[in-house]
Motif scaffolding. Structure first.
Motif, PDB file in Angstrom:
ATOM      1  N   LYS A 187       0.838  -1.204   0.000  1.00 47.70           N
ATOM      2  CA  LYS A 187       0.000   0.000   0.000  1.00 47.70           C
ATOM      3  C   LYS A 187       0.873   1.255   0.000  1.00 47.70           C
ATOM      4  CE  LYS A 187      -3.823  -2.448   0.582  1.00 47.70           C
ATOM      5  NZ  LYS A 187      -3.305  -3.819   0.803  1.00 47.70           N
ATOM      6  N   THR A 188       0.218   2.403  -0.137  1.00 48.89           N
ATOM      7  CA  THR A 188       0.888   3.700  -0.047  1.00 48.89           C
ATOM      8  C   THR A 188       0.305   4.476   1.119  1.00 48.89           C
ATOM      9  OG1 THR A 188       1.299   3.811  -2.437  1.00 48.89           O
ATOM     10  CG2 THR A 188       1.378   5.879  -1.215  1.00 48.89           C
ATOM     11  N   MET A 189       1.175   4.919   2.017  1.00 45.75           N
ATOM     12  CA  MET A 189       0.741   5.707   3.175  1.00 45.75           C
ATOM     13  C   MET A 189       1.215   7.146   3.031  1.00 45.75           C
ATOM     14  SD  MET A 189       1.750   5.372   7.231  1.00 45.75           S
ATOM     15  CE  MET A 189       0.554   4.094   7.621  1.00 45.75           C
ATOM     16  N   ALA A 190       0.332   8.095   3.337  1.00 50.27           N
ATOM     17  CA  ALA A 190       0.692   9.502   3.447  1.00 50.27           C
ATOM     18  C   ALA A 190       0.746   9.850   4.931  1.00 50.27           C
ATOM     19  CB  ALA A 190      -0.339  10.377   2.741  1.00 50.27           C
ATOM     20  N   VAL A 191       1.808  10.571   5.343  1.00 51.94           N
ATOM     21  CA  VAL A 191       2.008  10.797   6.766  1.00 51.94           C
ATOM     22  C   VAL A 191       2.773  12.099   6.981  1.00 51.94           C
ATOM     23  CG1 VAL A 191       4.186   9.517   6.839  1.00 51.94           C
ATOM     24  CG2 VAL A 191       2.765   9.638   8.897  1.00 51.94           C
ATOM     25  N   GLN A 192       2.535  12.741   8.109  1.00 51.13           N
ATOM     26  CA  GLN A 192       3.286  13.941   8.440  1.00 51.13           C
ATOM     27  C   GLN A 192       4.720  13.584   8.789  1.00 51.13           C
ATOM     28  OE1 GLN A 192       1.583  16.396  11.513  1.00 51.13           O
ATOM     29  NE2 GLN A 192       3.193  17.932  11.375  1.00 51.13           N
ATOM     30  N   ARG A 193       5.638  14.331   8.234  1.00 51.52           N
ATOM     31  CA  ARG A 193       7.068  14.066   8.387  1.00 51.52           C
ATOM     32  C   ARG A 193       7.518  14.167   9.846  1.00 51.52           C
ATOM     33  NH1 ARG A 193       8.326  17.586   5.116  1.00 51.52           N
ATOM     34  NH2 ARG A 193       8.524  16.252   3.279  1.00 51.52           N
ATOM     35  N   ASN A 194       8.384  13.227  10.246  1.00 47.44           N
ATOM     36  CA  ASN A 194       9.048  13.230  11.549  1.00 47.44           C
ATOM     37  C   ASN A 194       8.094  13.104  12.726  1.00 47.44           C
ATOM     38  OD1 ASN A 194      11.619  13.440  10.454  1.00 47.44           O
ATOM     39  ND2 ASN A 194      11.564  15.667  10.424  1.00 47.44           N
ATOM     40  N   PRO A 225      -2.834  17.724   7.413  1.00 53.83           N
ATOM     41  CA  PRO A 225      -3.823  18.059   6.375  1.00 53.83           C
ATOM     42  C   PRO A 225      -3.318  17.803   4.957  1.00 53.83           C
ATOM     43  CG  PRO A 225      -3.895  19.702   8.083  1.00 53.83           C
ATOM     44  CD  PRO A 225      -2.721  18.812   8.414  1.00 53.83           C
ATOM     45  N   GLU A 226      -2.020  18.028   4.720  1.00 52.82           N
ATOM     46  CA  GLU A 226      -1.472  17.751   3.386  1.00 52.82           C
ATOM     47  C   GLU A 226      -1.503  16.255   3.100  1.00 52.82           C
ATOM     48  OE1 GLU A 226       1.847  21.102   2.424  1.00 52.82           O
ATOM     49  OE2 GLU A 226       2.287  19.805   4.127  1.00 52.82           O
ATOM     50  N   ALA A 227      -1.215  15.448   4.121  1.00 56.64           N
ATOM     51  CA  ALA A 227      -1.281  13.996   3.946  1.00 56.64           C
ATOM     52  C   ALA A 227      -2.710  13.565   3.628  1.00 56.64           C
ATOM     53  CB  ALA A 227      -0.782  13.293   5.208  1.00 56.64           C
ATOM     54  N   GLU A 228      -3.685  14.161   4.312  1.00 56.80           N
ATOM     55  CA  GLU A 228      -5.088  13.837   4.054  1.00 56.80           C
ATOM     56  C   GLU A 228      -5.503  14.232   2.637  1.00 56.80           C
ATOM     57  OE1 GLU A 228      -6.844  14.239   8.609  1.00 56.80           O
ATOM     58  OE2 GLU A 228      -7.235  15.815   7.150  1.00 56.80           O
ATOM     59  N   THR A 229      -5.023  15.382   2.190  1.00 59.19           N
ATOM     60  CA  THR A 229      -5.341  15.822   0.829  1.00 59.19           C
ATOM     61  C   THR A 229      -4.804  14.834  -0.195  1.00 59.19           C
ATOM     62  OG1 THR A 229      -5.360  18.154   1.479  1.00 59.19           O
ATOM     63  CG2 THR A 229      -5.018  17.673  -0.859  1.00 59.19           C
ATOM     64  N   ARG A 230      -3.609  14.321   0.054  1.00 59.67           N
ATOM     65  CA  ARG A 230      -3.023  13.316  -0.852  1.00 59.67           C
ATOM     66  C   ARG A 230      -3.904  12.073  -0.915  1.00 59.67           C
ATOM     67  NH1 ARG A 230      -0.232  12.274  -5.378  1.00 59.67           N
ATOM     68  NH2 ARG A 230       1.258  10.543  -5.158  1.00 59.67           N
ATOM     69  N   MET A 231      -4.410  11.632   0.232  1.00 55.24           N
ATOM     70  CA  MET A 231      -5.272  10.462   0.240  1.00 55.24           C
ATOM     71  C   MET A 231      -6.612  10.750  -0.434  1.00 55.24           C
ATOM     72  SD  MET A 231      -6.329   7.973   3.429  1.00 55.24           S
ATOM     73  CE  MET A 231      -7.237   9.219   4.375  1.00 55.24           C
ATOM     74  N   ARG A 232      -7.153  11.924  -0.201  1.00 57.27           N
ATOM     75  CA  ARG A 232      -8.424  12.293  -0.821  1.00 57.27           C
ATOM     76  C   ARG A 232      -8.328  12.278  -2.348  1.00 57.27           C
ATOM     77  NH1 ARG A 232     -13.323  12.834  -0.524  1.00 57.27           N
ATOM     78  NH2 ARG A 232     -13.445  14.972  -1.277  1.00 57.27           N
ATOM     79  N   SER A 233      -7.138  12.609  -2.872  1.00 58.28           N
ATOM     80  CA  SER A 233      -6.943  12.645  -4.321  1.00 58.28           C
ATOM     81  C   SER A 233      -6.578  11.276  -4.885  1.00 58.28           C
ATOM     82  CB  SER A 233      -5.849  13.653  -4.669  1.00 58.28           C
ATOM     83  OG  SER A 233      -4.582  13.208  -4.208  1.00 58.28           O
ATOM     84  N   LYS A 234      -6.636  10.234  -4.031  1.00 59.40           N
ATOM     85  CA  LYS A 234      -6.337   8.846  -4.414  1.00 59.40           C
ATOM     86  C   LYS A 234      -4.857   8.591  -4.643  1.00 59.40           C
ATOM     87  CE  LYS A 234     -10.819   8.033  -4.615  1.00 59.40           C
ATOM     88  NZ  LYS A 234     -11.531   7.216  -3.609  1.00 59.40           N
ATOM     89  N   GLY A 235      -4.005   9.542  -4.196  1.00 60.07           N
ATOM     90  CA  GLY A 235      -2.572   9.339  -4.326  1.00 60.07           C
ATOM     91  C   GLY A 235      -1.998   8.443  -3.247  1.00 60.07           C
TER      92      GLY A 235
END
Length: 322
Positions: A187-194, A225-235
């Motif tokens: 899978k691909t995870m989006a996450v806040q850095r550090n 919020p940027e990580a959530e936006t990435r997921m919302r866009s299916k990235g």
């Protein structure tokens, strides 16, 4: 608030924490980080004065003279700290800071910054404290880079004030079969850095590779919020964050239509107010203030206001993280 001396750190144990559902109303206003915006609404000005505040004499004289404690914070992490529709900094941390200010006879001024700069800001004396959903860990206490095991700074002391675990959440109705961290391979995870979630993601990616499974791809962002936006866009397939933040986003984003939590929380640990090493007088004053709020019932009122009662503590420990 780690492998990189910032928010939550390396995972070795899996502990389930029931932090409780977030019961706050209103839409989430997401704001960017790094603008050093000041908020002057938290503090003791409308409460106890310097002369009458019960714990004022515990503060360092320099802070008593200024009447201000400068707080470094990543103000895009609702419901812990975020900006409301008027631009005021609100949330669990600002409410606690305001109540502590009344005990200490000073104001707490929040200054907005990206999370991974906060401990450095303490070292450079840009801030007096960092208060930003920062998990108290041994690596942070000792200034150790969790990835390399090398010492990268003097470390910080923590005054613990809350407990939270980590959650996974996906686009609503599109869980990709994810129920546990072991389901993340391929899978691909989006996450806040550090963040602590970032550390957990890197650990899981290694586990997937070591087991000969499809790799977990981890994408890093400055803010949640940027990580959530990435997921919302299916990235990305999934986002990880502390449970209070995940639950707040699930409840409020798109009126509750955007996201859903999958699986249970893991890695419960204490949030701590970070203070530079050697600043013992300020550290001890903060501990006394948090404990006073616990003892007089004000802490409970604040925690209940934000619907996170199960994360409450009964003792304000110093460096209680492991």
């Amino acid at each position: 608030m780690t492998a990189s001396t910032t928010r939550r750190t390396t995972a070795a144990r899996s502990r389930i924490a029931a932090v409780g559902a977030i019961a706050v109303a209103g839409a989430l206003l997401l704001t960017g980080c790094g603008d050093q915006t000041e908020n002057k609404d938290s503090g003791g000005e409308d409460g106890a004065s310097k002369s009458t505040a019960p714990l004022a004499d515990k503060l360092p004289q320099a802070i008593r003279d200024k009447g201000v404690i400068k707080v470094g914070s990543d103000i895009a992490y609702a419901p812990v700290e975020f900006k409301d529709d008027s631009g005021k900094v609100v949330g669990i941390d600002p409410d606690l800071a305001e109540a502590m200010g009344k005990q200490l006879g000073v104001k707490f001024e929040f200054q907005n910054a990206t999370f991974d700069t906060l401990i450095g800001g303490l070292a450079s004396k840009r801030y007096d404290i960092a208060m930003s959903a920062m998990t108290d860990t041994k690596d942070r206490q000792e200034g150790i880079d969790g990835d390399t095991g090398k010492k990268v700074g003097a470390g910080v002391d923590f005054v613990d004030y809350f407990t939270a675990g980590v959650s996974l959440y996906t686009n609503k109705g599109d869980t990709k079969g994810i129920k546990t961290w072991d389901d993340l391979c391929g899978k691909t995870m989006a996450v806040q850095r550090n963040t602590f979630s970032h550390d957990l993601a890197k650990d899981q990616a290694k586990k997937c590779t070591d087991a000969g499974k499809k790799p977990l791809k981890v994408e890093e962002f400055d803010t949640n919020p940027e990580a959530e936006t990435r997921m919302r866009s299916k990235g990305a397939d999934v986002v990880s964050a502390d449970f209070p933040i995940a639950a707040y986003s699930v409840k409020n984003s798109g009126g509750g239509k955007y996201f859903e939590i999958v699986g249970d929380q893991v890695e419960a640990g204490p949030y701590g107010i970070a203070v530079a090493k050697g600043n013992n007088e300020l550290r001890d004053a903060l501990q006394a203030a948090v404990q006073a709020l616990i003892d007089n019932g004000e802490y409970k009122k604040i925690i209940e206001k934000w619907g996170v009662e199960d994360g409450a503590i009964t003792e304000a420990k110093i460096n209680g993280g492991s």
